[in-house]
Scaffold this motif. Sequence first.
Motif, short mmCIF file in Angstrom:
data_model
loop_
_atom_site.label_atom_id
_atom_site.label_comp_id
_atom_site.label_asym_id
_atom_site.label_seq_id
_atom_site.Cartn_x
_atom_site.Cartn_y
_atom_site.Cartn_z
N ALA A 5 -0.74 16.84 74.24
CA ALA A 5 -1.60 16.28 73.20
C ALA A 5 -2.68 15.36 73.76
O ALA A 5 -3.53 14.88 73.01
N ILE A 6 -2.67 15.11 75.06
CA ILE A 6 -3.66 14.22 75.66
C ILE A 6 -5.04 14.86 75.57
O ILE A 6 -5.23 16.03 75.90
N ALA A 7 -6.00 14.07 75.11
CA ALA A 7 -7.33 14.60 74.81
C ALA A 7 -8.35 14.36 75.90
O ALA A 7 -9.53 14.68 75.72
N ILE A 8 -7.96 13.79 77.03
CA ILE A 8 -8.88 13.60 78.15
C ILE A 8 -8.41 14.42 79.33
O ILE A 8 -7.27 14.87 79.38
N ASP A 9 -9.31 14.63 80.27
CA ASP A 9 -9.01 15.45 81.44
C ASP A 9 -8.26 14.61 82.46
O ASP A 9 -8.85 13.80 83.17
N LEU A 10 -6.94 14.81 82.52
CA LEU A 10 -6.13 14.09 83.50
C LEU A 10 -5.95 14.97 84.73
O LEU A 10 -5.43 16.08 84.64
N ARG A 11 -6.38 14.45 85.85
CA ARG A 11 -6.22 15.11 87.14
C ARG A 11 -6.22 14.03 88.20
O ARG A 11 -6.64 12.91 87.95
N PRO A 12 -5.72 14.34 89.39
CA PRO A 12 -5.74 13.32 90.45
C PRO A 12 -7.16 12.88 90.78
O PRO A 12 -8.05 13.69 91.01
N SER A 14 -9.46 9.36 92.68
CA SER A 14 -9.36 8.08 93.37
C SER A 14 -9.24 7.00 92.30
O SER A 14 -9.65 7.19 91.15
N MET A 15 -8.69 5.86 92.67
CA MET A 15 -8.48 4.82 91.68
C MET A 15 -9.80 4.27 91.16
O MET A 15 -9.92 3.90 89.99
N MET A 16 -10.83 4.22 92.00
CA MET A 16 -12.13 3.75 91.53
C MET A 16 -12.76 4.75 90.57
O MET A 16 -13.41 4.39 89.59
N GLU A 17 -12.57 6.04 90.84
CA GLU A 17 -13.06 7.06 89.91
C GLU A 17 -12.31 6.96 88.59
O GLU A 17 -12.89 7.15 87.51
N ALA A 18 -11.02 6.66 88.67
CA ALA A 18 -10.24 6.50 87.45
C ALA A 18 -10.73 5.30 86.64
O ALA A 18 -10.80 5.36 85.40
N SER A 19 -11.10 4.21 87.31
CA SER A 19 -11.62 3.06 86.58
C SER A 19 -12.91 3.41 85.86
O SER A 19 -13.17 2.94 84.75
N ASP A 20 -13.73 4.24 86.48
CA ASP A 20 -14.96 4.70 85.82
C ASP A 20 -14.63 5.54 84.59
O ASP A 20 -15.31 5.44 83.56
N TYR A 221 -3.97 3.14 85.49
CA TYR A 221 -2.54 3.34 85.22
C TYR A 221 -2.24 4.80 84.92
O TYR A 221 -1.26 5.37 85.45
N LEU A 222 -3.06 5.45 84.09
CA LEU A 222 -2.85 6.86 83.80
C LEU A 222 -2.99 7.71 85.05
O LEU A 222 -2.22 8.66 85.25
N ASN A 223 -3.94 7.36 85.91
CA ASN A 223 -4.13 8.10 87.14
C ASN A 223 -2.90 7.98 88.05
O ASN A 223 -2.49 8.94 88.70
N ARG A 224 -2.31 6.78 88.07
CA ARG A 224 -1.10 6.58 88.87
C ARG A 224 0.05 7.43 88.33
O ARG A 224 0.83 8.00 89.10
N LEU A 228 2.35 10.29 90.12
CA LEU A 228 3.81 10.21 90.19
C LEU A 228 4.48 11.35 89.46
O LEU A 228 5.55 11.82 89.88
N GLU A 229 3.87 11.83 88.39
CA GLU A 229 4.57 12.75 87.49
C GLU A 229 3.86 14.08 87.31
O GLU A 229 4.32 14.92 86.51
N ALA A 230 2.75 14.30 88.01
CA ALA A 230 2.04 15.59 87.99
C ALA A 230 1.70 16.02 86.57
O ALA A 230 1.91 17.16 86.19
#
Length: 243
Positions: A5-12, A14-20, A221-224, A228-230
Motif C-alpha cells: 500500500a506504500i505510495a512512494i517509490d521505496l528502493r535502496p 544513499s541516506m542523503m538521497e533519502a533525505s531529499d 528511516y524508511l530507507n534504513r 534491513l527488510e528489503a
Amino acid sequence: MRVDAIAIDLRPRSMMEASDLGVRLVGANLRSVVRTGAPVAAVTLLLALSTIELAPWLPSLLLFWFKPWLDRTLLFVLARAVFGQPTTFTDLWNARREVWWSQLLPTLTRRRFSPWRSYVAPVHQLEGQRGAESRRRRDLILHGRRGVAFAMQWAFGWVELALLLGLTAFAFWFAPPERGGAWFMALFGEGRLESALTFAAYALAVCIAEPFFVGAGFAMYLNRRVELEAWDIEQEFRLAFAA
C-alpha cells in the motif's frame, strides 16, 4: 505494515538521497501538513508568547524545547502520506492520544537533545515498542548511520539559523536608510515589543524549516528499513502477483 500500500517509490538509496526524498514528500503533501499542523503550531506559539511577561527570552526557549512535540504531528501527517492518505485536523484529533500524549515525558526530556532526533523519532512514535525492545530497535536503525543522521540534523540547524538571520535582516532592509541600524539593533533589546519581534522571527523560521527536517529524517528511516527488510523487493513481488 502493508508494504503493497506504500505510495512512494521505496528502493535502496544513499541516506542523503533519502533525505531529499523526504523534503519532496513534504512538498508534495504541503496542504495536509499546513492544514493539520498549523492549528497545533498556532496554539503552541500563542501559549509560548503568553509567557513573555515572565521573561523576555522565555517564549523562544519554550518553542525550542517543544519542537520534538510539534514534530509528532508532522510525522503523523507524513506517515499517512506515505500510504497516499491525505490528513485533516479531524484525523489528528481522533489520534491525539497516540500522537500528542504517548511518550510525552521522554520526548521532552532525554530525547530532546538527541543528535539524530528526526531519524529515530519514527521508531518511538510509529513502531510501538517500549523499554529495552525500543532501545534495541533504535540501535539497529542507528547502526552505521549515526554520522549521516547527525550531519542531516546539523545541516537543518544551520538552515533554521539562516532563516532566522534573514528574517531579522528585514528590519534593516525595509527601514528608512537613516534609521536602519537602530531598527535592526532594536530586535536585540530587552523590551516586550523587541522580544516579541525576535520570537516572531524565530517562530517563522521554525515553521518553515521544521516540516522538512522531520520529512528528511522520516525518509532516511524508511530507507534504513528498505536496507534491513528489503521492502523494495517485497513491493515488486506483491505487484507482480497482483497482476
